[in-house]
Each structure stands twice: as C-alpha cells, then as structure tokens.
Design a protein around this motif. Structure first.
Motif, PDB file in Angstrom:
ATOM      1  N   MET A  33       0.827  -1.201   0.000  1.00 21.50           N
ATOM      2  CA  MET A  33       0.000   0.000   0.000  1.00 21.50           C
ATOM      3  C   MET A  33       0.867   1.260   0.000  1.00 21.50           C
ATOM      4  N   ALA A  34       1.924   1.247   0.812  1.00 19.18           N
ATOM      5  CA  ALA A  34       2.811   2.405   0.886  1.00 19.18           C
ATOM      6  C   ALA A  34       3.506   2.650  -0.447  1.00 19.18           C
ATOM      7  N   LEU A  35       3.962   1.590  -1.079  1.00 21.01           N
ATOM      8  CA  LEU A  35       4.627   1.722  -2.375  1.00 21.01           C
ATOM      9  C   LEU A  35       3.667   2.237  -3.440  1.00 21.01           C
ATOM     10  N   LYS A  36       2.427   1.809  -3.365  1.00 13.16           N
ATOM     11  CA  LYS A  36       1.425   2.297  -4.316  1.00 13.16           C
ATOM     12  C   LYS A  36       1.160   3.782  -4.104  1.00 13.16           C
ATOM     13  N   LEU A  37       1.103   4.203  -2.829  1.00 11.26           N
ATOM     14  CA  LEU A  37       0.900   5.617  -2.529  1.00 11.26           C
ATOM     15  C   LEU A  37       2.035   6.471  -3.079  1.00 11.26           C
ATOM     16  N   ARG A  38       3.261   5.969  -2.987  1.00  2.85           N
ATOM     17  CA  ARG A  38       4.445   6.722  -3.418  1.00  2.85           C
ATOM     18  C   ARG A  38       4.874   6.331  -4.844  1.00  2.85           C
ATOM     19  N   MET A  39       3.969   5.720  -5.586  1.00  2.00           N
ATOM     20  CA  MET A  39       4.299   5.252  -6.927  1.00  2.00           C
ATOM     21  C   MET A  39       4.850   6.388  -7.790  1.00  2.00           C
ATOM     22  N   GLY A  40       5.891   6.082  -8.528  1.00  2.00           N
ATOM     23  CA  GLY A  40       6.497   7.074  -9.412  1.00  2.00           C
ATOM     24  C   GLY A  40       7.637   7.836  -8.775  1.00  2.00           C
ATOM     25  N   LEU A  41       7.813   7.688  -7.466  1.00  2.27           N
ATOM     26  CA  LEU A  41       8.896   8.368  -6.759  1.00  2.27           C
ATOM     27  C   LEU A  41      10.082   7.421  -6.606  1.00  2.27           C
ATOM     28  N   ASN A  42      11.267   7.981  -6.592  1.00  2.00           N
ATOM     29  CA  ASN A  42      12.473   7.194  -6.393  1.00  2.00           C
ATOM     30  C   ASN A  42      12.673   6.963  -4.897  1.00  2.00           C
ATOM     31  N   ILE A  51      15.063   4.303   4.280  1.00  5.70           N
ATOM     32  CA  ILE A  51      15.287   3.406   5.411  1.00  5.70           C
ATOM     33  C   ILE A  51      13.941   2.924   5.940  1.00  5.70           C
ATOM     34  N   PHE A  52      13.775   1.613   6.004  1.00  8.54           N
ATOM     35  CA  PHE A  52      12.567   1.031   6.581  1.00  8.54           C
ATOM     36  C   PHE A  52      12.930   0.498   7.956  1.00  8.54           C
ATOM     37  N   HIS A  53      12.400   1.145   8.993  1.00  3.50           N
ATOM     38  CA  HIS A  53      12.791   0.856  10.371  1.00  3.50           C
ATOM     39  C   HIS A  53      11.662   0.136  11.097  1.00  3.50           C
ATOM     40  N   SER A  54      11.997  -0.896  11.851  1.00  7.70           N
ATOM     41  CA  SER A  54      10.994  -1.691  12.555  1.00  7.70           C
ATOM     42  C   SER A  54      11.616  -2.313  13.792  1.00  7.70           C
ATOM     43  N   ASP A  55      10.787  -3.080  14.523  1.00  6.60           N
ATOM     44  CA  ASP A  55      11.349  -3.927  15.565  1.00  6.60           C
ATOM     45  C   ASP A  55      11.860  -5.214  14.921  1.00  6.60           C
ATOM     46  N   LEU A  80      11.558  -9.065   2.413  1.00  8.22           N
ATOM     47  CA  LEU A  80      12.887  -8.558   2.047  1.00  8.22           C
ATOM     48  C   LEU A  80      13.058  -8.474   0.532  1.00  8.22           C
ATOM     49  N   LYS A  81      12.410  -9.368  -0.195  1.00 10.95           N
ATOM     50  CA  LYS A  81      12.469  -9.289  -1.648  1.00 10.95           C
ATOM     51  C   LYS A  81      11.822  -8.000  -2.138  1.00 10.95           C
ATOM     52  N   LEU A  82      10.702  -7.610  -1.511  1.00  2.00           N
ATOM     53  CA  LEU A  82      10.009  -6.401  -1.928  1.00  2.00           C
ATOM     54  C   LEU A  82      10.822  -5.155  -1.584  1.00  2.00           C
ATOM     55  N   ASN A 111      15.230  -1.046  -3.606  1.00  2.00           N
ATOM     56  CA  ASN A 111      16.466  -0.537  -3.005  1.00  2.00           C
ATOM     57  C   ASN A 111      16.202   0.167  -1.674  1.00  2.00           C
ATOM     58  N   ILE A 112      15.237  -0.372  -0.915  1.00  2.00           N
ATOM     59  CA  ILE A 112      14.936   0.132   0.420  1.00  2.00           C
ATOM     60  C   ILE A 112      15.861  -0.561   1.411  1.00  2.00           C
ATOM     61  N   ILE A 113      16.385   0.189   2.366  1.00  3.43           N
ATOM     62  CA  ILE A 113      17.357  -0.328   3.319  1.00  3.43           C
ATOM     63  C   ILE A 113      16.642  -0.686   4.624  1.00  3.43           C
ATOM     64  N   ASN A 114      16.826  -1.913   5.086  1.00  6.75           N
ATOM     65  CA  ASN A 114      16.166  -2.368   6.302  1.00  6.75           C
ATOM     66  C   ASN A 114      16.955  -1.974   7.542  1.00  6.75           C
ATOM     67  N   SER A 115      16.218  -1.564   8.571  1.00  5.75           N
ATOM     68  CA  SER A 115      16.805  -1.140   9.832  1.00  5.75           C
ATOM     69  C   SER A 115      15.940  -1.687  10.960  1.00  5.75           C
ATOM     70  N   MET A 116      16.563  -2.069  12.076  1.00  7.64           N
ATOM     71  CA  MET A 116      15.797  -2.624  13.197  1.00  7.64           C
ATOM     72  C   MET A 116      16.269  -2.049  14.523  1.00  7.64           C
ATOM     73  N   CYS A 117      15.307  -1.934  15.436  1.00  8.51           N
ATOM     74  CA  CYS A 117      15.646  -1.493  16.787  1.00  8.51           C
ATOM     75  C   CYS A 117      15.711  -2.697  17.714  1.00  8.51           C
ATOM     76  N   GLU A 118      16.301  -2.495  18.866  1.00 13.05           N
ATOM     77  CA  GLU A 118      16.338  -3.537  19.885  1.00 13.05           C
ATOM     78  C   GLU A 118      15.310  -3.282  20.966  1.00 13.05           C
ATOM     79  N   TYR A 119      15.030  -1.994  21.232  1.00 13.23           N
ATOM     80  CA  TYR A 119      14.076  -1.615  22.272  1.00 13.23           C
ATOM     81  C   TYR A 119      12.943  -0.800  21.666  1.00 13.23           C
ATOM     82  N   ALA A 120      11.761  -0.866  22.303  1.00 15.20           N
ATOM     83  CA  ALA A 120      10.568  -0.212  21.763  1.00 15.20           C
ATOM     84  C   ALA A 120      10.769   1.280  21.574  1.00 15.20           C
ATOM     85  N   TRP A 121      11.467   1.940  22.503  1.00 14.91           N
ATOM     86  CA  TRP A 121      11.621   3.391  22.403  1.00 14.91           C
ATOM     87  C   TRP A 121      12.496   3.815  21.214  1.00 14.91           C
TER      88      TRP A 121
END
Length: 273
Positions: free
Chosen positions: A158-167, A172-176, A187-189, A194-204
């Motif tokens: 859904m997010a990619l569709k919203l931003r369709m046409g943009l580079n 950075i895609f950040h999550s837990d 990860l394939k998507l 060319n989106i870079i995955n990022s993760m946190c260790e703590y909720a804050w």
C-alpha cells in the motif's frame, strides 16, 4: 548426498519438506512474539494461559504455547526479564540506522510496527507504516493472523502504491525485530525498491511507530462500535483517513500530515524533527 539420505532412511524430498516445515514453524513463532510483547506491555500480569485463549493460537496447543512462553522468559513470575536483549535463534537482525540520524525529508525514513486490537474477546492485528518526517500513515493492514502476507507485506505494498512514481532508493525502513520484517517475501520487496532495512532492539527506538498504535487505538477505535473483524477493517481505514487528512500536529505547524506534504511539495515550509 543421495547416499547420506539413504543412510538416515529418508528421501531427499522428505528432508527438504521437513526443512520447509521447520522454517514455517520458526516464522510463526517469531511472529507470535511480536504480539505477545505488545500484550505484556499493556497487561503486565496477564498469564500465558489467558494469552493463549485470547490469541486463539492455531499452530500451537495450550501446553506447547505455555512451554514456548517459558522458554522465551515470558512467564509472569519472570516479568522483569520478559524481553530478551539477545537472540541466538538465528533470526535476522539489521543494524539500527536511525541512531544519530537527522530526519529532514519525506521518504527518508518509514517506521513500522504491528499491534493488536480485541474484538468480542478475540485479538486481531493492525500493521502501520508511517513516514517519520511527515507523520503520515503511508500503509496499513488489518489481519486475522500474524503471517507476513497478511501484515507487513500488504502494508508495504500500500505504501509503495501511494508513493508510486517516486524514487525510493535509499529509503530506510525501520521496525522492531519481528519475523514479519525479515521474512524472505518482505525482504524481496524492499530489495526490489532498493529500500534499506533497519531494526531497533528496544521499543523506544521505534517511538513514532509505537505512538501511532496508541493514537489510532485510543483516539479512534475504542470509541467505535466494533463487533466483527469486518467492522474493524472499515474503522481502521476510516481512522487512518481521519488521522492523515483531519488531525493537525503541533510538530507540523498545526497542519495535518496530508496538508503538510502538499505544502512541502510547493517548497514553502520546513519542519524540525
């Protein structure tokens, strides 16, 4: 290898089928941890048996679920240590790329989290993706199960569709560390764009995504007459639209996220994050 399979009395096909089943099982349990963590944050003293009946876990029996919680340090009597800070189970963990990062534009960082919502005694799951600069919810999904193809994957699509046409290269895609964020389809998507995955260790360390959970649930959903999964889907869609288009933010100079992004496109404003 064929002689090895014969020596242990199993066919090559059966061996790989077992590997596949083990992989699916590990993914299910990693996904399950995500929502158990959220439940424990909201209900610190809820026992594992109560959680089992609330979650209506389909792939684990009651005793197996309780054993799983015990192995993960999630029993009530060990409450202070329930969230592990290390993981030796072989799951994928990406570096936290938000440390000391100055966020100063749209589509620089998206943050995501999965939460739960209870309807008629049953838990369902809501996934949000928020643009860290504009605070806009760019993607979301409401699901019955915790599998990737029902949570993070449709939200990201859904997010990619919203931003369709943009580079989006370098975004950075950040999550837990939930399993839905390192499953191979997800990860394939991200890799395709060319989106870079990022993760946190703590909720804050994923605060904006955590806050949006509370905003949508406490400012919108709990005030609605939600009696079914279908009701929840409609109300989540409605709440996201209201939040994006009608809720002003102090940090956005009292503009809504959509209004703010529209003004940004004209080059007339900036904001400090």
């Amino acid at each position: 290898m064929n002689s090895l399979y014969r020596s242990i009395g199993i066919s090559k096909q059966a061996f790989h089928q077992q590997l596949s089943r083990n992989s699916i099982r590990d993914q299910e349990r990693a996904n399950l941890l995500t929502v158990i963590y959220h439940i424990r944050e909201d209900h610190p003293t809820m026992g594992c048996r109560d959680m089992y009946y609330k979650l209506q876990v389909e792939h684990l029996g009651r005793d197996a679920f309780e054993s799983f919680c015990k192995r993960e340090g999630l029993m009530v009597e060990r409450l202070k240590n329930w969230r592990r800070t290390t993981d030796s189970s072989g799951v994928i963990r990406f570096d936290n790329l938000l440390e000391d990062l100055q966020i100063n534009r749209v589509n620089q960082v998206w943050q995501s989290d999965i939460t739960y919502f209870e309807v008629q005694g049953k838990f369902y799951y809501i996934t949000f993706i928020i643009d860290a600069y504009s605070r806009r919810i760019v993607g979301h999904s409401t699901s019955r199960r915790l599998f990737t193809d029902q949570t993070t994957l449709p939200a990201l699509q859904m997010a990619l569709k919203l931003r369709m046409g943009l580079n989006l290269s370098g975004l950075i895609f950040h999550s837990d560390g939930g399993g839905q964020y390192y499953e191979k389809g997800f990860l394939k998507l991200t890799g395709n764009h060319n989106i870079i995955n990022s993760m946190c260790e703590y909720a804050w360390e994923n605060g904006k995504a955590e806050r949006i959970n509370g905003v949508i649930k406490n400012n919108y959903l709990i005030h609605r007459n939600i009696k079914s999964f279908e009701d929840l889907q409609k109300e989540v869609d409605r709440s996201v639209q209201l939040y994006n288009q009608e809720k002003p933010h102090i940090g956005l100079q009292r503009m809504t996220p959509v209004h703010f992004e529209n003004k940004l496109s004209l080059g007339s404003i900036t904001v400090q994050n």
